[in-house]
Design a protein around this motif. Structure first.
Motif, PDB file in Angstrom:
ATOM      1  N   PRO A  15       0.822  -1.213   0.000  1.00  0.00           N
ATOM      2  CA  PRO A  15       0.000   0.000   0.000  1.00  0.00           C
ATOM      3  C   PRO A  15       0.862   1.273   0.000  1.00  0.00           C
ATOM      4  N   ASP A  16       2.206   1.139   0.216  1.00  0.00           N
ATOM      5  CA  ASP A  16       3.084   2.299   0.329  1.00  0.00           C
ATOM      6  C   ASP A  16       4.446   1.971  -0.283  1.00  0.00           C
ATOM      7  N   GLU A  58       2.317  -0.862  -6.094  1.00  0.00           N
ATOM      8  CA  GLU A  58       1.586  -0.110  -5.080  1.00  0.00           C
ATOM      9  C   GLU A  58       0.125  -0.027  -5.507  1.00  0.00           C
ATOM     10  N   ALA A  60      -3.525   1.168  -3.823  1.00  0.00           N
ATOM     11  CA  ALA A  60      -4.173   1.804  -2.677  1.00  0.00           C
ATOM     12  C   ALA A  60      -5.147   0.861  -1.996  1.00  0.00           C
ATOM     13  N   SER A  61      -5.729  -0.040  -2.762  1.00  0.00           N
ATOM     14  CA  SER A  61      -6.761  -0.923  -2.219  1.00  0.00           C
ATOM     15  C   SER A  61      -6.212  -2.207  -1.595  1.00  0.00           C
TER      16      SER A  61
END
Length: 151
Positions: A15-16, A58, A60-61
């Motif tokens: 996610p990062d 990456e 976001a979900s």
């Protein structure tokens, strides 16, 4: 005829991506070979050593699962990294201990010594130092593995 020359890359989700890149740069002196942003996904190829690329996506979900015990992590349990030398093995252990990514416990399994670490996304890795001239066939059964005191 030799058909393969190693593993090209291992794909991981995060996610990062910036955090993940910082971790691998700090510990393994990794470098980003390629970084691409398209639509809803970003991809970076993180070179962590010879013939060792993390293809990090990456999303976001992406939902990162909590750290789970060995062999209860799904089909991809962990990733093993070869240390370039015994000195490099000790240095990586020191770096990972300094940032709290490992307890530093070293296990002798016969042809190798290893320790485990967890990256910022909870993926477990092992760093192995292969003893020169000791073949894989000398691998011990887990009941005979030994904890080594390097301190």
């Amino acid at each position: 005829m030799k058909l393969l020359a190693g593993i090209n890359h291992v794909a991981v989700l995060t996610p990062d991506l910036d955090r993940l890149v910082r971790f691998y740069r700090r510990v393994f002196e990794a470098r980003v070979e390629w970084d691409l942003q398209e639509e809803n996904v970003r991809l970076a190829l993180i070179n962590v050593g010879p013939n060792a690329i993390l293809s990090a996506y990456e999303l976001a979900s992406v939902d990162m699962p909590a750290t789970r015990p060995r062999f209860d992590r799904g089909r991809h349990d962990h990733l093993g990294y070869n240390a370039a030398s015994e000195e490099a093995f000790r240095e990586l252990r020191s770096r990972l201990r300094a940032i709290g990514a490992t307890d530093g416990v070293v296990t002798d399994v016969g042809p190798a010594r290893l320790f485990c670490f967890t990256d910022p996304d909870g993926w477990e890795g092992e760093v192995l130092w292969m003893k020169p001239g000791v073949p894989w066939a000398t691998h011990k059964r887990p009941a005979h593995w030994e904890i080594v005191d390097l301190d």
